[in-house]
Design a protein around this motif. Structure first.
Motif, PDB file in Angstrom:
ATOM      1  N   PHE A 233       0.884  -1.192  -0.067  1.00  8.91           N
ATOM      2  CA  PHE A 233       0.010   0.016   0.048  1.00  8.91           C
ATOM      3  C   PHE A 233       0.760   1.239   0.000  1.00  8.91           C
ATOM      4  O   PHE A 233       1.753   1.239   0.627  1.00  8.91           O
ATOM      5  N   THR A 234       0.335   2.360  -0.747  1.00  6.24           N
ATOM      6  CA  THR A 234       1.131   3.582  -0.573  1.00  6.24           C
ATOM      7  C   THR A 234       0.921   4.253   0.549  1.00  6.24           C
ATOM      8  O   THR A 234      -0.287   3.886   1.232  1.00  6.24           O
ATOM      9  N   SER A 235       1.465   5.221   0.979  1.00 12.32           N
ATOM     10  CA  SER A 235       0.895   6.001   2.130  1.00 12.32           C
ATOM     11  C   SER A 235      -0.216   6.702   1.940  1.00 12.32           C
ATOM     12  O   SER A 235      -1.108   6.635   3.075  1.00 12.32           O
ATOM     13  N   GLN A 236      -0.736   6.999   0.964  1.00  8.44           N
ATOM     14  CA  GLN A 236      -2.032   7.616   0.596  1.00  8.44           C
ATOM     15  C   GLN A 236      -3.053   6.448   0.813  1.00  8.44           C
ATOM     16  O   GLN A 236      -4.159   6.909   1.301  1.00  8.44           O
ATOM     17  N   GLU A 237      -2.813   5.214   0.153  1.00  2.00           N
ATOM     18  CA  GLU A 237      -3.817   4.232   0.344  1.00  2.00           C
ATOM     19  C   GLU A 237      -3.954   3.788   1.728  1.00  2.00           C
ATOM     20  O   GLU A 237      -5.121   3.489   2.262  1.00  2.00           O
ATOM     21  N   VAL A 238      -3.025   3.919   2.512  1.00  2.83           N
ATOM     22  CA  VAL A 238      -3.032   3.645   4.055  1.00  2.83           C
ATOM     23  C   VAL A 238      -4.009   4.511   4.672  1.00  2.83           C
ATOM     24  O   VAL A 238      -4.800   4.224   5.485  1.00  2.83           O
ATOM     25  N   ASP A 239      -3.907   5.762   4.532  1.00  2.62           N
ATOM     26  CA  ASP A 239      -4.481   6.979   4.919  1.00  2.62           C
ATOM     27  C   ASP A 239      -6.181   6.920   4.683  1.00  2.62           C
ATOM     28  O   ASP A 239      -6.826   7.163   5.549  1.00  2.62           O
ATOM     29  N   ALA A 240      -6.229   6.473   3.413  1.00  2.00           N
ATOM     30  CA  ALA A 240      -7.481   6.389   2.970  1.00  2.00           C
ATOM     31  C   ALA A 240      -8.354   5.141   3.622  1.00  2.00           C
ATOM     32  O   ALA A 240      -9.314   5.401   3.960  1.00  2.00           O
ATOM     33  N   GLN A 241      -7.672   3.951   3.956  1.00  2.00           N
ATOM     34  CA  GLN A 241      -8.240   3.041   4.605  1.00  2.00           C
ATOM     35  C   GLN A 241      -8.446   3.447   6.177  1.00  2.00           C
ATOM     36  O   GLN A 241      -9.576   2.974   6.820  1.00  2.00           O
ATOM     37  N   LEU A 242      -7.489   4.121   6.799  1.00  2.00           N
ATOM     38  CA  LEU A 242      -7.811   4.576   8.080  1.00  2.00           C
ATOM     39  C   LEU A 242      -9.035   5.294   8.330  1.00  2.00           C
ATOM     40  O   LEU A 242      -9.570   5.433   8.934  1.00  2.00           O
ATOM     41  N   LYS A 243      -9.072   6.656   7.312  1.00  2.00           N
ATOM     42  CA  LYS A 243     -10.416   7.234   7.205  1.00  2.00           C
ATOM     43  C   LYS A 243     -11.649   6.434   7.227  1.00  2.00           C
ATOM     44  O   LYS A 243     -12.595   6.905   7.757  1.00  2.00           O
ATOM     45  N   LYS A 244     -11.485   5.467   6.416  1.00  2.00           N
ATOM     46  CA  LYS A 244     -12.942   4.600   6.176  1.00  2.00           C
ATOM     47  C   LYS A 244     -12.872   3.843   7.687  1.00  2.00           C
ATOM     48  O   LYS A 244     -14.137   3.635   7.801  1.00  2.00           O
ATOM     49  N   PHE A 245     -11.912   3.685   8.446  1.00  4.96           N
ATOM     50  CA  PHE A 245     -12.224   2.933   9.596  1.00  4.96           C
ATOM     51  C   PHE A 245     -12.847   3.918  10.338  1.00  4.96           C
ATOM     52  O   PHE A 245     -13.785   3.419  11.255  1.00  4.96           O
ATOM     53  N   GLU A 246     -12.244   5.082  10.438  1.00 11.19           N
ATOM     54  CA  GLU A 246     -12.685   6.040  11.118  1.00 11.19           C
ATOM     55  C   GLU A 246     -14.143   6.312  11.232  1.00 11.19           C
ATOM     56  O   GLU A 246     -15.052   6.929  12.045  1.00 11.19           O
ATOM     57  N   ALA A 247     -14.665   6.356   9.803  1.00 11.04           N
ATOM     58  CA  ALA A 247     -15.986   6.731   9.541  1.00 11.04           C
ATOM     59  C   ALA A 247     -17.047   5.460   9.758  1.00 11.04           C
ATOM     60  O   ALA A 247     -18.335   5.510   9.714  1.00 11.04           O
ATOM     61  N   SER A 248     -16.307   4.278   9.928  1.00 14.60           N
ATOM     62  CA  SER A 248     -17.198   3.160  10.409  1.00 14.60           C
ATOM     63  C   SER A 248     -17.801   3.180  11.720  1.00 14.60           C
ATOM     64  O   SER A 248     -18.920   2.628  11.993  1.00 14.60           O
ATOM     65  N   GLY A 249     -17.566   4.104  12.708  1.00 12.38           N
ATOM     66  CA  GLY A 249     -18.140   4.070  14.031  1.00 12.38           C
ATOM     67  C   GLY A 249     -17.416   3.047  15.090  1.00 12.38           C
ATOM     68  O   GLY A 249     -17.936   2.856  16.026  1.00 12.38           O
ATOM     69  N   LEU A 250     -16.691   2.090  14.378  1.00 10.71           N
ATOM     70  CA  LEU A 250     -16.025   1.064  15.265  1.00 10.71           C
ATOM     71  C   LEU A 250     -14.942   1.775  16.312  1.00 10.71           C
ATOM     72  O   LEU A 250     -14.562   1.009  17.382  1.00 10.71           O
ATOM     73  N   VAL A 251     -14.508   2.872  15.916  1.00  9.58           N
ATOM     74  CA  VAL A 251     -13.788   3.663  17.109  1.00  9.58           C
ATOM     75  C   VAL A 251     -14.601   4.835  17.569  1.00  9.58           C
ATOM     76  O   VAL A 251     -15.084   5.621  16.715  1.00  9.58           O
ATOM     77  N   GLN A 252     -14.892   4.852  18.821  1.00 10.34           N
ATOM     78  CA  GLN A 252     -15.655   6.024  19.378  1.00 10.34           C
ATOM     79  C   GLN A 252     -15.034   7.415  19.036  1.00 10.34           C
ATOM     80  O   GLN A 252     -15.746   8.352  18.845  1.00 10.34           O
ATOM     81  N   SER A 253     -13.617   7.270  19.428  1.00 13.35           N
ATOM     82  CA  SER A 253     -13.189   8.924  19.416  1.00 13.35           C
ATOM     83  C   SER A 253     -11.632   8.727  18.884  1.00 13.35           C
ATOM     84  O   SER A 253     -10.898   7.693  19.006  1.00 13.35           O
ATOM     85  N   ILE A 254     -11.569   9.728  17.551  1.00  9.35           N
ATOM     86  CA  ILE A 254     -10.375   9.515  16.908  1.00  9.35           C
ATOM     87  C   ILE A 254      -9.177   9.608  17.691  1.00  9.35           C
ATOM     88  O   ILE A 254      -8.170   9.120  17.605  1.00  9.35           O
ATOM     89  N   GLY A 255      -9.152  10.228  18.867  1.00  9.22           N
ATOM     90  CA  GLY A 255      -8.002  10.394  19.742  1.00  9.22           C
ATOM     91  C   GLY A 255      -7.937   9.362  20.874  1.00  9.22           C
ATOM     92  O   GLY A 255      -7.378   9.712  21.780  1.00  9.22           O
ATOM     93  N   GLU A 256      -8.611   8.504  20.729  1.00 13.62           N
ATOM     94  CA  GLU A 256      -8.483   7.260  21.746  1.00 13.62           C
ATOM     95  C   GLU A 256      -6.914   6.785  21.712  1.00 13.62           C
ATOM     96  O   GLU A 256      -6.334   6.693  20.829  1.00 13.62           O
ATOM     97  N   LYS A 257      -6.627   6.684  22.929  1.00 14.84           N
ATOM     98  CA  LYS A 257      -5.269   6.157  23.072  1.00 14.84           C
ATOM     99  C   LYS A 257      -4.956   4.754  22.343  1.00 14.84           C
ATOM    100  O   LYS A 257      -3.786   5.078  21.685  1.00 14.84           O
ATOM    101  N   TRP A 258      -5.666   3.952  22.557  1.00 14.47           N
ATOM    102  CA  TRP A 258      -5.382   2.619  21.759  1.00 14.47           C
ATOM    103  C   TRP A 258      -5.309   2.954  20.356  1.00 14.47           C
ATOM    104  O   TRP A 258      -4.306   2.342  19.277  1.00 14.47           O
ATOM    105  N   TYR A 259      -6.085   3.782  19.818  1.00 17.58           N
ATOM    106  CA  TYR A 259      -6.338   4.052  18.386  1.00 17.58           C
ATOM    107  C   TYR A 259      -5.109   4.852  17.821  1.00 17.58           C
ATOM    108  O   TYR A 259      -4.526   4.479  16.531  1.00 17.58           O
ATOM    109  N   SER A 260      -4.654   5.674  18.593  1.00 22.47           N
ATOM    110  CA  SER A 260      -3.613   6.579  18.318  1.00 22.47           C
ATOM    111  C   SER A 260      -2.320   5.817  18.034  1.00 22.47           C
ATOM    112  O   SER A 260      -1.376   6.028  17.183  1.00 22.47           O
TER     113      SER A 260
END
Length: 422
Positions: A233-260
């Motif tokens: 994956f390119t850096s851009q592809e990695v970032d795109a997938q992480l944004k999809k994950f954040e949009a899924s609602g599976l992480v309550q807060s983007i700033g959660e310690k485990w997710y960071s």
């Protein structure tokens, strides 16, 4: 009379003259040299081109006597494979990594970096001889970083090359750097079981295009790292997938310690497929192995893995996984006070796949508004995640999961259903 005798013996005479003996057949077969065939295969895809045919024959006769490293040493002699000696020998670790990067940049100018930084990250477990090394490369104004491993017996991580490949992928380059491992012949006296027969004092790196990679990955004697570098994956592809994950609602807060921490780990590694990304989120994803490698308590292991990632929604008690016959287990567990029991039959190398549906049924029986979903299937292994009912549509809409099936996918169930009983 003589004419009759001649006619009588003529067929035997023809057979004796015209049919070669077994020895003659053997001698007439052209001898095939496997080492030479592999060398010619590599030559056909553009390697070993700067060696004349006459010299190549001479080199083949020399290097084929080395049954473990001969192919690699021939590639070194041809100039295609860069061999780097990586022992510290009294030098500091950062100096060795700097020298490695300089050597790679001198061989492959497109990989010449402008700055190299290294820093030791002490082991979280407090181990005395195992740490991590954060290495950072600067190409122009862009920094790339990766966590590498360091141990007393394995000082320099051979995966340093993957950092170069991320830069190549990001820039759209059609080439990738590949790792070729050398084998040591006296490892038993020097190395532990984890290191195996890999010679960690020297590494080989070779630059290939996609066609060359496909060809060389099939050559066992070359010991090339089996990862397909053009899937990176390119850096851009990695970032795109992480944004999809954040949009899924599976992480309550983007700033959660485990997710960071997960985001940092992903950015400091190499991602070749979505399964790689799920593995960094191991608090959400469970593995269910349906192959028959674990013949002791496979169903208990699956139940415990599902419980671990359920975020408290599925906590089974009194798990029992009893072997009743050579191909069958009796499985029991209690959930919210109710008991669940089923016979799990092994069929042609597959364990009972219905266990996931049984767990989802238990959740439904106890009015738990959620279920386990398969998000990746690979051979006999499934990756599952627990999703609340009120989040499933948002999860699907995010596009983070190319595959998502409640329970196990139909293909997996059908494979088990059609498998012969042992």
């Amino acid at each position: 009379m003589k004419l009759q005798q001649l006619i009588f013996f003529l067929p035997f005479f023809i057979l004796s003259c015209g049919t070669p003996t077994n020895n003659e057949k053997i001698n007439s077969v052209t001898h095939i040299d496997p080492f030479r065939e592999v060398v010619l295969k590599m030559r056909s895809v553009g390697l070993i081109k700067n060696i004349s045919d006459t010299k190549l024959d001479s080199l083949i006769s020399i290097y084929k006597t080395d049954s473990v490293n001969g192919l690699k040493e021939l590639l070194v002699a041809s100039g295609d494979l860069l061999k780097i000696h990586v022992r510290l020998n009294g030098r500091k670790l950062e100096q060795v990594y700097q020298n490695i990067c300089d050597t790679i940049g001198a061989k492959y100018p497109q990989l010449k970096c402008d700055e190299v930084q290294t820093s030791i990250i002490p082991s979280a477990a407090g181990l005395k001889d195992t740490d991590c090394v954060l290495i950072r490369f600067r190409f122009g104004n862009t920094w790339y970083e990766r966590q590498l491993y360091y141990s007393k017996n394995w000082e320099v991580d051979d995966f340093v090359y993957r950092l170069f490949n991320r830069m190549l992928a990001d820039s759209g380059n059609k080439l990738r750097l590949h790792l070729v491992k050398f084998t040591c012949t006296d490892c038993a006296q020097k190395q532990d079981r984890y290191m195996g027969s890999t010679d960690v004092s020297k590494y080989g790196y070779i630059m290939l295009n996609k066609m060359q990679e496909d060809s060389l990955l099939t050559i066992d004697g070359l010991q090339m790292e089996p990862e397909h570098e053009f899937s990176l994956f390119t850096s851009q592809e990695v970032d795109a997938q992480l944004k999809k994950f954040e949009a899924s609602g599976l992480v309550q807060s983007i700033g959660e310690k485990w997710y960071s921490k997960v985001k940092m780990d992903i950015h400091q590694s190499s991602i070749y497929n979505m399964q790689n990304m799920y593995e960094y989120m191991d608090t959400l994803f469970a593995q269910a192995q349906f192959d028959t490698l674990n013949d002791y308590n496979p169903y208990q292991e699956i139940l415990q893995n599902l419980s671990r990632v359920s975020r408290g929604k599925f906590i089974p008690d009194q798990i029992l996984d009893d072997i009743t016959t050579s191909t069958s287990h009796k499985v029991r567990f209690t959930f919210k006070g109710d008991g669940y029991e089923f016979d799990a039959e092994q069929k042609s190398g597959l364990y009972f796949t219905g266990i996931i549906d049984d767990v989802n049924k238990a959740l439904d029986d106890q009015k738990v508004k959620g279920a386990f979903y398969t998000v990746n299937t690979r051979d006999q292994m499934c990756t599952l995640i627990y999703i609340d009912d009120d989040k499933i549509e948002k999860v699907k809409a995010s596009g983070f999961f190319p595959e998502i099936n409640k329970g196990l996918p139909k293909e997996m169930k059908d494979r088990y259903a059609m498998a012969p009983t042992q």
